[in-house]
Design a protein around this motif. Sequence first.
Motif, PDB file in Angstrom:
ATOM      1  N   GLU A  39      66.351  26.447  69.990  1.00 17.62           N
ATOM      2  CA  GLU A  39      67.549  27.302  70.015  1.00 17.62           C
ATOM      3  C   GLU A  39      67.355  28.516  70.927  1.00 17.62           C
ATOM      4  N   TYR A  40      66.126  29.029  70.944  1.00 18.61           N
ATOM      5  CA  TYR A  40      65.863  30.208  71.778  1.00 18.61           C
ATOM      6  C   TYR A  40      66.183  29.897  73.251  1.00 18.61           C
ATOM      7  N   ILE A  41      65.756  28.715  73.699  1.00 22.49           N
ATOM      8  CA  ILE A  41      65.982  28.347  75.105  1.00 22.49           C
ATOM      9  C   ILE A  41      67.478  28.154  75.368  1.00 22.49           C
ATOM     10  N   SER A  42      68.190  27.576  74.390  1.00 27.13           N
ATOM     11  CA  SER A  42      69.652  27.438  74.547  1.00 27.13           C
ATOM     12  C   SER A  42      70.304  28.810  74.674  1.00 27.13           C
ATOM     13  N   LEU A  43      69.847  29.745  73.844  1.00 23.72           N
ATOM     14  CA  LEU A  43      70.403  31.104  73.901  1.00 23.72           C
ATOM     15  C   LEU A  43      70.097  31.768  75.239  1.00 23.72           C
ATOM     16  N   LEU A  44      68.875  31.522  75.719  1.00 22.10           N
ATOM     17  CA  LEU A  44      68.473  32.106  77.004  1.00 22.10           C
ATOM     18  C   LEU A  44      69.385  31.616  78.129  1.00 22.10           C
ATOM     19  N   PHE A  45      69.715  30.352  78.103  1.00 24.97           N
ATOM     20  CA  PHE A  45      70.585  29.787  79.144  1.00 24.97           C
ATOM     21  C   PHE A  45      72.057  30.169  78.924  1.00 24.97           C
ATOM     22  N   ALA A  46      72.373  30.681  77.728  1.00 29.27           N
ATOM     23  CA  ALA A  46      73.757  31.116  77.470  1.00 29.27           C
ATOM     24  C   ALA A  46      73.939  32.607  77.741  1.00 29.27           C
ATOM     25  N   LYS A  47      72.825  33.367  77.716  1.00 26.21           N
ATOM     26  CA  LYS A  47      72.934  34.816  77.901  1.00 26.21           C
ATOM     27  C   LYS A  47      72.308  35.297  79.211  1.00 26.21           C
ATOM     28  N   GLY A  48      71.516  34.446  79.816  1.00 22.74           N
ATOM     29  CA  GLY A  48      70.866  34.842  81.063  1.00 22.74           C
ATOM     30  C   GLY A  48      69.529  35.495  80.814  1.00 22.74           C
ATOM     31  N   ARG A  49      69.548  36.545  80.013  1.00 28.73           N
ATOM     32  CA  ARG A  49      68.305  37.248  79.669  1.00 28.73           C
ATOM     33  C   ARG A  49      68.321  37.627  78.201  1.00 28.73           C
ATOM     34  N   ILE A  50      67.140  37.587  77.574  1.00 32.55           N
ATOM     35  CA  ILE A  50      67.004  38.118  76.215  1.00 32.55           C
ATOM     36  C   ILE A  50      65.816  39.083  76.263  1.00 32.55           C
TER      37      ILE A  50
END
Lengths: 316, 636
Positions: A177-188
Amino acid sequence: MKRILIFILLIATSFSLSGQDKKVRFMPQWFAQAQFAGYYVAKEKGFYAAEGLDVEILHMSSTTTNNVLDYVEEGAVDIFTNELISSMIADAKVGNLVNILQTGQESGIMCVSRIPINSFVDLQGKRVGRWKTGFAEIAEFFCKDFNIEVDWVNSIQANNLFLANAIDAMLCYSYSEYISLLFAKGRIPNEYQIRFSDLGYSFPGDGLYTTKQYLESNPDVVDKFIKATKKGWSYAVANREETLDIVMKFIRENNIITNRPMQQKMLEEVLKLQTSADSKKIEYRRIDKDTFYMLNDYLMQLGYIESPVDYNTFVR
Amino acid sequence: MTSKQKFTSFASVLSKNIIRRTALVFIIALVAVTIVSLIIVYNQSSQNARSSLNNSKLEIEKVLSSVSSIADAFAMSLPQFLNNDEFIEELTRDVVNRDDKIVSCAIAYEPFLHRADQEYFMVMSNQDTTGMITTEVMGSYEYDYFYQDWYQIPKLTGKSYWNEPSYSVSGTSTIASYTVPIFDIDGIFIGVFRMDLDLSWLADIADQFKPYESAITLIVSKSGTYVTHVERERILNETIYTGPIEKNDSKRLSQCIKMMSGGLGSTSYPADGRMRYVVYTSLENGWTIMGICSYNDFFSAVTTINLLLFTIAFLGLIILYISSKKIIKRLTKSITEVTYSAVNMSRGNFHARIPNTAANGEIQQLELSMKYLQNTVNEYFSLLKTATAEQERIESELAIANSIQMSFLPRKFKKNPGYDCYGAISPAKEVGGDLFYVRKELGKYLYFAVGDVSGKGVPAALFMAVTKSSFNFFKNADFHPQEIIYKINNIITENNSDGMFVTLFSARVNLETMEMDFCNGGHNPLVIVNPDGTARYLHALPNLAVGLFPDFPYEGETVQLEKGCRIIAYTDGVSEAENKQKDLYGEDRLLEFASNIPQEATAKEVVDSLFDSVHKFANGNDQNDDITIFSVNFDK
């Protein structure tokens, strides 16, 4: 009858099978993705077939709310992957699960927040998303130890809830999920994420399981499956691009929404979690007894289990 | 100018310089015009692109608004029909039926709300690809909709929400769900109203209003997922961040994050070696629509203007070069003619014609200067010719004088019984004032004399001639050297109005007894080389130089010489010879020379080797005085 409607996708094998091949039904605990690259490689490269196994890789539907244990209970699966803690909880109920190979030396569980956090303590009283099917126990251990209360929001996948600002934070796996979020937000940024292993809550993650009955009646099959699986993971380490090709093939067949760069990052993270911090090599260490007993204690205190899981019968 | 250098005309050089500088001005102007044009055109193109994008936005939002307004209205009215299953089913069918873009509609209740014994209640009408609408009641342990994000987001936020796009149930199209929370009259959440909008029309509308023919329009969801894309496989599978993350392109990632932060804007980024210009704006549902334009889309006008300007500038420069060269050639024709005249003059033609120019100013000044120079040079050459002729005449006369002077002096020397003598003169100029005299054996005597007239050149030569001639008066009589000098002094003094004088050493050697009578009239001392090779200066009374005072009482002396000795008489041109360091040859060096004369050396060899010694000492320095050397070797 409510559990009758299960969605099992049959993965067509690419080669014909001889009459002696032993049929094995294998199911990973989540949708098709690089988290299970070693199994896909073992299947595609013929490592299972070389051991005389006709392995069917079954996947649950991406819209189902079931988890892999439901399929085990139905008797639809012989060997499966699962996370250690949820397997212990399940075993405490039915008492028939056996850990036959511990692949993930670290679970990779973490938390991503919409507000900056130094510790999970900062999420006291906040809405935190977690999986409906479990996997949040390590976070709950922390909450118990630090007397933290959060407003848990169960969901199939919390990503969209998080992106829609419906929750303040969410639990996630570093390889998924972290990687999905990264690709949805650009940066975390780092201040918006925290790993539970960094908070001192480091526990083994994914492992390979079967039932006691299956193991007793098919010990050779289990050994061969383990042998071919290890070979599959070793091949994945040495041949990343080819492994990704194989993973993407399974993903396309299962209509999973994702992309190759995302799966590449997932593969790297999964292999990192399988790697020993000391030897820098992939290791399949037997579950440590002390860790196991510690988990038993936590699970009993939280009421997940009433009596401790027997290490000797649970760990092969 | 060397012969290898190529001749380049002034007109050509000047024209090229003008062209270079003009070209530089053109380039600066072109750059400035290009920059200004780029800014203006960029702003204009951005404005056009934004305007087109805004039209797309309005069209898309028209559809989205119709969906959201229907859903909001129905959701608001639903609580009063909560338990009317027939109405609810009809409602979902009616919603799907009223618009082709609505592919499904669902109403889902909270657990046990519909009936106390029914946990799940979700009514959903779907329209399949044939247009047939089916309605079913859904919800189960396997499809536990309470944990689906389309249900949870409106429940948790209490607000309507455009969900992330997903594939339709059939998997053939992309849909987006608009979900509205349903509240009862007490404001308690009781369920969700959902409408699924087919998105296949989105790309058409986006393309319909795209700013340029070759531009690409994209729509991405709130999470950056591609909702439309020219590469279909990217739709739903990739986000706007996939490329930058994969390539680890931090700058591009920041641009994407900025684009996704909402509002209207534009940016640019390089791709495949060319710039891409992006205009973007957010839609009311939080999605972003963007138009990606190429360099040509934005700046084709600038390219055309630049091409035109460049062509004009290039042709202008060619015309300027040709015309300026012609003008300069015409203006500098006079200079060219004057230059040819100057070249002729430099080759010796000092009467070359210098043209009369029609020009004024500097060129006329140049012409006049050249004419003046020509006259001056011609006058100078005329004078030079006369002077050269005079010089040649004088030199000729001096050569004759030298010949005459030399004829005064003894020229033939031969070995005589009892002695061997030799003498030579080297005048500092064409004629000199030195002299020597030798008279062979008047009886048993050998007479000789050496003299040096004061001054140099013609006056000294004439004085020398007078002095030398005076010796002729005594050539047949046996006089003591003292008497000879006394008489010559009186002869010279008588007509010496210029106060000139001569130093004179006169001697008479008795060849039998080797007694030498001598008288020194202010001359350098004689060198005597004894038979054993040792050398010494003859000490003599200085008396006074000859020609200064009449009847001066010159005193004579006698010295006994040895058989086999040598004597060397000389003038001060020897002892006072200078080298470049202004050192004198000196009497010590002369004595050293005399001490080293080989025994067998003849008088001529002694004289020649002393000349050689003096010349070597001078080492090329100009001879500033006459040199005379006379030597006698007496037999043993």
